[in-house]
Write an enzyme that holds these catalytic residues in place. Structure first.
Site, PDB file in Angstrom:
ATOM      1  N   PHE A  33      38.773  45.364  36.057  1.00 22.25           N
ATOM      2  CA  PHE A  33      39.484  44.083  36.258  1.00 22.25           C
ATOM      3  C   PHE A  33      38.504  42.936  35.973  1.00 22.25           C
ATOM      4  CE2 PHE A  33      42.281  41.014  38.051  1.00 22.25           C
ATOM      5  CZ  PHE A  33      43.520  41.619  38.192  1.00 22.25           C
ATOM      6  N   VAL A  92      36.177  39.461  41.773  1.00 23.10           N
ATOM      7  CA  VAL A  92      37.465  39.111  42.377  1.00 23.10           C
ATOM      8  C   VAL A  92      37.575  37.584  42.324  1.00 23.10           C
ATOM      9  CG1 VAL A  92      39.032  39.522  44.295  1.00 23.10           C
ATOM     10  CG2 VAL A  92      37.079  41.038  43.970  1.00 23.10           C
ATOM     11  N   THR A  97      47.931  33.259  45.207  1.00 23.94           N
ATOM     12  CA  THR A  97      48.496  33.986  46.351  1.00 23.94           C
ATOM     13  C   THR A  97      47.357  34.526  47.227  1.00 23.94           C
ATOM     14  OG1 THR A  97      48.444  36.166  45.306  1.00 23.94           O
ATOM     15  CG2 THR A  97      50.347  34.760  44.797  1.00 23.94           C
ATOM     16  N   HIS A  99      46.489  37.405  47.640  1.00 23.38           N
ATOM     17  CA  HIS A  99      46.035  38.712  47.135  1.00 23.38           C
ATOM     18  C   HIS A  99      44.512  38.832  47.157  1.00 23.38           C
ATOM     19  CE1 HIS A  99      46.878  42.409  44.967  1.00 23.38           C
ATOM     20  NE2 HIS A  99      45.925  42.116  44.101  1.00 23.38           N
ATOM     21  N   PHE A 124      25.821  45.194  46.745  1.00 23.28           N
ATOM     22  CA  PHE A 124      27.116  44.515  46.615  1.00 23.28           C
ATOM     23  C   PHE A 124      27.050  43.494  45.475  1.00 23.28           C
ATOM     24  CE2 PHE A 124      30.320  41.360  48.164  1.00 23.28           C
ATOM     25  CZ  PHE A 124      31.418  42.210  48.165  1.00 23.28           C
ATOM     26  N   ARG A 138      27.776  33.134  37.393  1.00 26.96           N
ATOM     27  CA  ARG A 138      27.024  34.173  38.108  1.00 26.96           C
ATOM     28  C   ARG A 138      26.892  35.459  37.305  1.00 26.96           C
ATOM     29  NH1 ARG A 138      29.037  30.506  40.965  1.00 26.96           N
ATOM     30  NH2 ARG A 138      28.231  29.876  42.991  1.00 26.96           N
TER      31      ARG A 138
HETATM   32  N1  INI Z   1      40.880  43.455  41.230  1.00 30.62           N
HETATM   33  C1  INI Z   1      39.687  42.894  40.943  1.00 30.62           C
HETATM   34  O1  INI Z   1      38.696  43.610  40.800  1.00 30.62           O
HETATM   35  N2  INI Z   1      39.583  41.537  40.845  1.00 30.62           N
HETATM   36  C2  INI Z   1      40.647  40.715  41.012  1.00 30.62           C
HETATM   37  O2  INI Z   1      40.472  39.475  40.880  1.00 30.62           O
HETATM   38  C3  INI Z   1      41.926  41.285  41.306  1.00 30.62           C
HETATM   39  N3  INI Z   1      43.053  40.427  41.487  1.00 30.62           N
HETATM   40  O3  INI Z   1      42.922  39.212  41.502  1.00 30.62           O
HETATM   41  O4  INI Z   1      44.182  40.906  41.627  1.00 30.62           O
HETATM   42  C4  INI Z   1      42.013  42.693  41.403  1.00 30.62           C
HETATM   43  N4  INI Z   1      43.182  43.298  41.689  1.00 30.62           N
HETATM   44  C5  INI Z   1      43.431  44.692  41.423  1.00 30.62           C
HETATM   45  C6  INI Z   1      43.034  45.571  42.594  1.00 30.62           C
HETATM   46  O5  INI Z   1      41.632  45.622  42.745  1.00 30.62           O
HETATM   47  C7  INI Z   1      43.535  47.018  42.402  1.00 30.62           C
HETATM   48  O6  INI Z   1      42.935  47.587  41.272  1.00 30.62           O
HETATM   49  C8  INI Z   1      45.059  47.103  42.250  1.00 30.62           C
HETATM   50  O7  INI Z   1      45.699  46.442  43.321  1.00 30.62           O
HETATM   51  C9  INI Z   1      45.533  48.584  42.234  1.00 30.62           C
HETATM   52  O8  INI Z   1      45.144  49.294  43.432  1.00 30.62           O
END
Ligand code: INI
Length: 168
Positions: A33, A92, A97, A99, A124, A138
């Site tokens: 991601f 992340v 939202t 989330h 980390f 970063r």
């Molecule tokens: N995962 C990330 O690593 N970074 C993000 O910013 C992110 N957002 O924003 O949604 C994200 N979501 C996916 C999550 O980590 C899982 O892979 C997904 O929910 C399936 O379990």
């Protein structure tokens, strides 16, 4: 009162990890991601290991979908007992939202708990930022490369825990 300048001359035993990666085995867990960020963190981490004397073949790379998947992956890798340290690299980035809070919170808490429960240092290197720009900064721009920093911490902690386990 002891002044900072006097600390070096005291007769304590001091334990500190050095920054040599030679002979150490690492697992790098990197999330896909926001891969335009995490690829740069990975390049930084590999650079740190190489420049500290580590071997390419001593690094296992584990790719995961997103930061949510860190805790179970760290536990699985740690349970195999094949590595001296694990490095988690992810990004992340806050959206509109809540989330972000769930994903970032679960990743941070789960990684920390896995490290303590399984007795292996886990660095980390997961960025948690409000904006894409902060993440870019970063990952090799204005604020350095947190992948590089995480790998250096992993090297230091692997050496420190080795010393504590043998010499304490
Ligand atoms: N995962 C990330 O690593 N970074 C993000 O910013 C992110 N957002 O924003 O949604 C994200 N979501 C996916 C999550 O980590 C899982 O892979 C997904 O929910 C399936 O379990």
């Amino acid at each position: 009162m002891i002044l900072p300048a006097q600390l070096m001359s005291l007769n304590h035993r001091t334990f500190e990890g050095d920054l040599t990666a030679s002979g150490l085995r690492f697992a790098i867990i990197v999330s896909r991601f926001n891969s335009f960020i995490t690829d740069r963190l990975l390049a930084g981490a590999l650079d740190a290991i190489q420049r500290s004397g580590g071997q390419d073949a001593a690094v296992d790379l584990v790719r995961i979908p997103g930061a949510w998947e860190f805790p179970i992956t760290v536990r699985t890798v740690a349970a195999a007992k094949k590595h001296d340290a694990i490095i988690c690299l992810g990004a992340v980035i806050k959206g509109d939202t809540p989330h972000f809070d769930y994903v970032a919170g679960e990743a941070a808490g789960g990684i920390g708990a896995a490290s303590c429960d399984l007795g292996i240092p886990v660095a980390f290197g997961v960025l948690t930022t409000n904006t894409v720009e902060q993440a870019v900064d970063r990952a090799g721009a204005k604020s350095g490369n947190k992948g590089f920093d995480a790998a250096m911490t992993a090297i230091e902690m692997a050496n420190l825990l080795r010393k504590l386990r043998t010499d304490l």
